[in-house]
Design an enzyme around this catalytic site. Structure first.
Site: not given
Ligand code: UGA
Length: 447
Positions: A61, A130-131, A198, A244-245, A251, A254, A314
């Site tokens: 989407t 998460r990827e 979500k 909190l990083h 990026g 998502c 990431k």
């Protein structure tokens, strides 16, 4: 389980046991289920539709020009299911969609069904993977949300998830550091709530990151250390240590798109979500803040050799969608830098987009004779490089760390000029320059 996709190459790869993306453990999991034929793949969508009682829609989407989610793939698949289904089905949205999409989905299924006797039920089951840790997140989820409108759908979905909820899923992989200790929570909600959960979750993560990034900017001005600050904040269980990083901002495919879609959904619903708009604005500025650090440190970028470690959005993924590296490389090239780059997984994708940069096969080649080294992805391997060797290879030992991956004191002890985000700056002159400097303008005029 029968899976289908409109990309025949992807289906061919999966049939052969090859996962076409980089995702830890996924290939092992695929092959352990492919051989006993628990998992099969077909390019014939009708075959897949007819095979299942429960059909999960997992299409993309992506964002439209105005930031809203493009739901055309959901619409296409809904019409396909309606026309191919030979009997009643439960159709489940897995894709991230705005609230009330489930209701539209049900309408389309009913309008396009080929036989009035066929009943479609609809549910929402958002994914929180998460990827990079998708397999672990799938097998040991914090929560499973089932947005349902009737008991039969709830029972069917409970049955689908029973092995995971009861911890009976036989996992062929040893997942170190997995979240198995806590049992997963099962939440039964309405469809509208599930859809909102979500977007609200991803948007909150984005808010947290933007908040940490603003604190980092403030730390830099007053000589505090963001790592110390967020560590202390995170020990408060009401705040928590994750997301909190500080650094280059969020990026990937998502968070940026979901924040935009949530803002647009709020606008359409008459709710002005300024808070989220600000989080998005802060995030977009992270790249400028980083480029400004490079310009201040290098003075003139034209003709300089800049090495880049990390291209993916990431660590632990090969995904470069909405990765900070894309914009940073574009700006550096526009300002006349020679760019070399290395990433263990994402290199081919960047090379295809930017043929003018030199992609190296190992990290040390990136820094050879470089005037600056930028760290854009927090790959753990970069932390363990032989930094003395890196120092010896560079023309000027300057490291600008977009992920706060390295320790400033250690780097300075090794002889590097080092800048991160929100870390104390050793060179007071540079700190003063950074606070008072006029804003850079690409035309050369001061803004
Ligand atoms: C995100 C969510 O974390 C998942 O829960 C969700 O299922 C997924 O989106 C989705 O909607 O499918 P993902 O896109 O894989 O997962 O990446 P994240 O781990 O959330 O990181 C997003 C971005 O935020 C990355 O660029 C990362 O570098 C950045 N980030 C993350 C920070 O800048 N600081 C942090 O403290 C954490």
């Amino acid at each position: 389980m029968v899976c289908t996709d409109n990309d025949p190459q992807r289906i061919a790869a999966l049939k052969a046991g090859v996962v076409p993306i980089f995702e830890a453990h996924l290939e092992t999991l695929l092959n352990s289920n492919r051989r006993p034929r628990k998992l099969t793949f077909t390019s014939n969508a009708g075959e897949a539709v007819r095979a299942g009682d429960v059909i999960f829609i997992c299409v993309g989407t992506p964002p439209l020009e105005n930031g809203e989610a493009d739901l055309s793939a959901i619409d296409n698949v809904a019409r396909l299911i309606a026309s191919e289904a030979g009997g009643s089905k439960l159709v489940v949205e897995k894709s991230t969609v705005p609230a009330k999409t489930g209701q539209q989905l049900k309408r389309v299924l009913d309008i396009y069904r080929r036989d009035g006797g066929i009943q479609f039920r609809v549910a929402s089951n958002p994914e929180f993977l998460r990827e990079g840790t998708a397999v672990q997140d799938f097998l040991h989820p914090d929560r499973i949300v089932l947005g349902v409108e009737d008991d039969t759908s709830e029972q069917q979905l409970r049955e689908v998830y029973r092995p995971i909820l009861e911890g009976r899923f036989r996992c062929p992989i040893h997942l170190g550091n997995c979240r198995a200790k806590q049992p997963s929570e099962l939440l039964i909600t309405t469809m509208n709530s599930a859809e909102i959960i979500k977007h609200a979750s991803n948007s909150f993560l984005a808010l947290k990151i933007s908040y940490a990034n603003m604190i980092a900017d403030l730390c830099e001005k007053v000589g505090a250390d963001i790592q110390e600050v967020t560590r202390a904040m995170g020990l408060d269980p009401r705040i928590g240590p994750q997301f909190l990083h500080a650094g280059l901002g969020f990026g990937g495919f998502c968070l940026p798109k979901d924040v935009q879609a949530f803002i647009r959904l709020a606008e359409r619903s008459g709710v002005d979500f300024n808070l989220l708009k600000e989080a998005e604005r802060i995030n977009k500025r992270r790249i400028d803040v980083f480029l400004e650090k490079i310009r201040r440190a290098l003075w003139v970028i034209n003709g300089k050799c800049v090495g880049i470690l990390g291209l993916a959005f990431k660590a632990n993924t090969d995904d470069i969608r909405f990765a900070p590296s894309l914009e940073i490389i574009r700006s550096l090239l526009a300002e006349g830098a020679r760019v070399r780059a290395y990433d263990q997984e994402a290199m081919d994708k960047i090379a295809a987009l930017y043929p003018q940069i030199e992609c190296t096969r190992e990290p040390y080649d990136v820094v050879r004779d470089a005037d600056a080294l930028l760290i854009l992805t927090e790959w753990e391997a970069f932390r363990h490089l032989d930094w003395e060797r890196v120092h010896g290879l560079m023309s000027r030992p300057l490291v600008i760390d977009g992920r706060n991956l390295l320790d400033p004191t250690t780097m300075r002890e090794k002889g590097f000029e080092y800048y991160g985000f929100g870390r104390p700056i050793e060179n007071m002159d540079l700190r003063l320059t950074l606070s008072n400097a006029p804003k850079f303008s690409p035309t050369g005029a001061s803004a």
